[in-house]
Design a protein around this motif. Structure first.
Motif, mmCIF file in Angstrom:
data_model
loop_
_atom_site.group_PDB
_atom_site.id
_atom_site.type_symbol
_atom_site.label_atom_id
_atom_site.label_comp_id
_atom_site.label_asym_id
_atom_site.label_seq_id
_atom_site.Cartn_x
_atom_site.Cartn_y
_atom_site.Cartn_z
ATOM 1 N N VAL A 95 0.865 -1.177 0.000
ATOM 2 C CA VAL A 95 0.000 0.000 0.000
ATOM 3 C C VAL A 95 0.904 1.230 0.000
ATOM 4 N N PRO A 96 0.963 1.955 -1.130
ATOM 5 C CA PRO A 96 1.853 3.127 -1.204
ATOM 6 C C PRO A 96 1.291 4.327 -0.463
ATOM 7 N N LEU A 97 2.193 5.062 0.181
ATOM 8 C CA LEU A 97 1.878 6.343 0.799
ATOM 9 C C LEU A 97 2.912 7.318 0.266
ATOM 10 N N GLU A 98 2.494 8.178 -0.646
ATOM 11 C CA GLU A 98 3.426 9.090 -1.295
ATOM 12 C C GLU A 98 2.850 10.495 -1.306
ATOM 13 N N GLY A 99 3.670 11.464 -0.885
ATOM 14 C CA GLY A 99 3.245 12.848 -0.875
ATOM 15 C C GLY A 99 4.393 13.744 -0.432
ATOM 16 N N MET A 100 4.130 15.038 -0.399
ATOM 17 C CA MET A 100 5.165 15.979 0.023
ATOM 18 C C MET A 100 5.551 15.717 1.476
ATOM 19 N N ARG A 101 4.611 15.245 2.254
ATOM 20 C CA ARG A 101 4.876 14.858 3.646
ATOM 21 C C ARG A 101 3.995 13.657 3.940
ATOM 22 N N VAL A 102 4.594 12.629 4.532
ATOM 23 C CA VAL A 102 3.858 11.415 4.867
ATOM 24 C C VAL A 102 3.997 11.155 6.364
ATOM 25 N N VAL A 103 2.883 10.851 7.006
ATOM 26 C CA VAL A 103 2.884 10.451 8.408
ATOM 27 C C VAL A 103 2.256 9.059 8.461
ATOM 28 N N ILE A 104 3.053 8.093 8.881
ATOM 29 C CA ILE A 104 2.572 6.718 8.958
ATOM 30 C C ILE A 104 1.980 6.494 10.346
ATOM 31 N N HIS A 105 0.786 5.936 10.372
ATOM 32 C CA HIS A 105 0.034 5.775 11.614
ATOM 33 C C HIS A 105 0.149 4.357 12.199
ATOM 34 N N VAL A 106 0.615 3.396 11.394
ATOM 35 C CA VAL A 106 0.706 2.004 11.847
ATOM 36 C C VAL A 106 2.152 1.621 12.132
ATOM 37 N N GLU A 113 -7.526 -3.907 9.543
ATOM 38 C CA GLU A 113 -8.718 -4.396 8.863
ATOM 39 C C GLU A 113 -8.977 -3.501 7.661
ATOM 40 N N GLU A 114 -9.841 -3.951 6.794
ATOM 41 C CA GLU A 114 -10.210 -3.123 5.661
ATOM 42 C C GLU A 114 -10.804 -1.824 6.199
ATOM 43 N N GLY A 115 -10.272 -0.697 5.760
ATOM 44 C CA GLY A 115 -10.731 0.605 6.231
ATOM 45 C C GLY A 115 -9.902 1.198 7.360
ATOM 46 N N SER A 116 -8.969 0.416 7.930
ATOM 47 C CA SER A 116 -8.098 0.941 9.002
ATOM 48 C C SER A 116 -7.186 2.038 8.450
ATOM 49 N N THR A 117 -6.910 3.039 9.271
ATOM 50 C CA THR A 117 -6.012 4.125 8.874
ATOM 51 C C THR A 117 -4.576 3.636 8.862
ATOM 52 N N LEU A 118 -3.895 3.833 7.735
ATOM 53 C CA LEU A 118 -2.475 3.501 7.618
ATOM 54 C C LEU A 118 -1.614 4.750 7.798
ATOM 55 N N GLY A 119 -2.126 5.892 7.356
ATOM 56 C CA GLY A 119 -1.369 7.124 7.481
ATOM 57 C C GLY A 119 -2.062 8.287 6.799
ATOM 58 N N PHE A 120 -1.327 9.391 6.745
ATOM 59 C CA PHE A 120 -1.830 10.617 6.144
ATOM 60 C C PHE A 120 -0.761 11.152 5.204
ATOM 61 N N ILE A 121 -1.199 11.773 4.105
ATOM 62 C CA ILE A 121 -0.246 12.395 3.185
ATOM 63 C C ILE A 121 -0.665 13.834 2.928
ATOM 64 N N ALA A 122 0.331 14.683 2.719
ATOM 65 C CA ALA A 122 0.083 16.070 2.308
ATOM 66 C C ALA A 122 0.508 16.176 0.852
ATOM 67 N N THR A 123 -0.381 16.656 0.011
ATOM 68 C CA THR A 123 -0.110 16.763 -1.420
ATOM 69 C C THR A 123 0.573 18.094 -1.735
ATOM 70 N N ARG A 124 0.947 18.256 -2.992
ATOM 71 C CA ARG A 124 1.565 19.522 -3.442
ATOM 72 C C ARG A 124 0.583 20.695 -3.332
ATOM 73 N N LYS A 125 -0.699 20.391 -3.340
ATOM 74 C CA LYS A 125 -1.720 21.434 -3.208
ATOM 75 C C LYS A 125 -2.071 21.679 -1.740
ATOM 76 N N PHE A 126 -1.287 21.115 -0.832
ATOM 77 C CA PHE A 126 -1.474 21.265 0.607
ATOM 78 C C PHE A 126 -2.788 20.649 1.106
ATOM 79 N N GLU A 127 -3.253 19.634 0.396
ATOM 80 C CA GLU A 127 -4.403 18.870 0.859
ATOM 81 C C GLU A 127 -3.884 17.713 1.712
ATOM 82 N N VAL A 128 -4.608 17.393 2.759
ATOM 83 C CA VAL A 128 -4.242 16.248 3.588
ATOM 84 C C VAL A 128 -5.188 15.106 3.249
ATOM 85 N N ARG A 129 -4.596 13.969 2.899
ATOM 86 C CA ARG A 129 -5.402 12.803 2.539
ATOM 87 C C ARG A 129 -5.186 11.689 3.542
#
Length: 170
Positions: A95-106, A113-129
């Motif tokens: 499961v790739p996590l790629e962005g300007m900033r990545v925070v891994i939660h696991v 489980e399916e739907g569990s949070t793995l992490g958060f990424i910040a995109t070049r547009k400063f959106e957090v996914r």
């Protein structure tokens, strides 16, 4: 998964260790049944050489086939007495996590489980996914590309039935 701060996120010095079957090293784990013993040389038993954690990818996984190419043991902090053994040929879901900033939660060893949070990424547009798992299983390895930016990480999840717990002895 447990709530609150996990032990793998408390200290930057608590990094898992990885031992890969069939590679040379100055430190090894010899595996007998479900016990791995640290040693400085191989004696003919199943031998796993120590490698730098988080930077190896081609040595242990085939991303297209989604499987382990070599058997490996990830030894978990903080006491380094428990390891996760994944045999060659086992299914691995990358499961790739790629962005300007990545925070891994696991952490390695976490059951997701399916739907569990793995992490958060910040995109070049400063959106957090919010990145969620699309499979269930155990986090067995987290790869971090030494190149960047952007940050490039891959969380590998294996089905629970292919992950064996081993005891690591000094």
């Amino acid at each position: 998964m447990e709530s609150g701060e996990k032990s793998c996120h408390r200290s930057p010095y608590h990094i898992p260790r990885i031992y890969i079957e069939g590679i040379g090293s100055d430190e090894y784990l010899e595996l007998v049944d479900s016990t791995a013993r640290r040693t400085d040389r191989c004696s003919g038993r199943r031998c796993f050489g120590k490698a730098i954690y988080g930077t190896l990818l081609d040595e242990i996984a085939d991303l297209l086939a989604k499987k382990a190419t070599r058997s490996f043991i990830v030894v978990l902090p903080p006491d380094y007495r428990k390891g996760l053994l994944v045999e060659a040929g086992s299914y691995l879901e990358p499961v790739p996590l790629e962005g300007m900033r990545v925070v891994i939660h696991v952490c390695e060893g976490d059951r997701v489980e399916e739907g569990s949070t793995l992490g958060f990424i910040a995109t070049r547009k400063f959106e957090v996914r919010h990145i969620r798992s699309h499979v269930e299983g155990v986090v067995v390895y987290i790869y971090s590309s030494p190149e960047g930016p952007p940050d490039r990480n891959i969380v590998f999840i294996a089905p629970e039935e292919v992950v064996q717990t081993v005891t690591v002895q000094s």
